[in-house]
Design a protein around this motif. Sequence first.
Motif, PDB file in Angstrom:
ATOM      1  N   ASP A  99       8.627  -6.723   3.057  1.00  0.00           N
ATOM      2  CA  ASP A  99       8.233  -5.422   3.526  1.00  0.00           C
ATOM      3  C   ASP A  99       9.416  -4.670   3.262  1.00  0.00           C
ATOM      4  N   SER A 100      10.632  -5.035   3.386  1.00  0.00           N
ATOM      5  CA  SER A 100      11.734  -4.212   2.962  1.00  0.00           C
ATOM      6  C   SER A 100      11.872  -3.770   1.364  1.00  0.00           C
ATOM      7  N   LYS A 102       9.528  -3.898  -0.659  1.00  0.00           N
ATOM      8  CA  LYS A 102       8.048  -3.068  -1.199  1.00  0.00           C
ATOM      9  C   LYS A 102       8.593  -1.627  -0.548  1.00  0.00           C
ATOM     10  N   ARG A 103       9.287  -1.241   0.456  1.00  0.00           N
ATOM     11  CA  ARG A 103       9.448   0.138   0.949  1.00  0.00           C
ATOM     12  C   ARG A 103      10.445   0.713   0.102  1.00  0.00           C
ATOM     13  N   ALA A 104      11.390  -0.073  -0.485  1.00  0.00           N
ATOM     14  CA  ALA A 104      12.392   0.344  -1.304  1.00  0.00           C
ATOM     15  C   ALA A 104      12.032   0.329  -2.632  1.00  0.00           C
ATOM     16  N   GLN A 109       4.701  -1.098  -4.173  1.00  0.00           N
ATOM     17  CA  GLN A 109       3.812  -0.632  -2.835  1.00  0.00           C
ATOM     18  C   GLN A 109       2.377  -0.716  -3.597  1.00  0.00           C
TER      19      GLN A 109
END
Length: 110
Positions: A99-100, A102-104, A109
Motif C-alpha cells: 500500500d505504501s 502504491k501510494r508513492a 495505482q
Amino acid sequence: MSANLPDDARPSDASPSDAWPSSVEPELVARLVDLIAKEGMLDRTAMKPAATLDELDFDSIEAVMVINAIEQAFDIEIGSGLRWGEARNLGELVVLLADSVKRATPALQS
C-alpha cells in the motif's frame, strides 16, 4: 484483522499460512518478500504469509533496513507513516508495504 488492512488481505479460498494476500499483485509480493528476506537477513524458505515477525526474529533494525531498501528499489519515500505494529504476520506486512509503495508510485495505482 487490523482496521487499516483491506478486507481481502487474506483470500477466502486459502488459509493464511499458504497464500499471499490476493489484494497485492504477485510480482509486487515477490519483490517485497525478496527485499524483506535480503535486507532483514532472513531465511527465504521461512518467509510464509502466516509467519509472525517475532517468529522470523524481525526487529526494528531490520525494519529500517527494509524501508531503506524499498525506498531505493522503487525510488520513493515511505516516511514514518508506516505502522509496523498493525502487521500481525508477514502477509499483513506485505499488504502494508505494498500500500505504501502504491501510494508513492502513481504508475502502480489502480
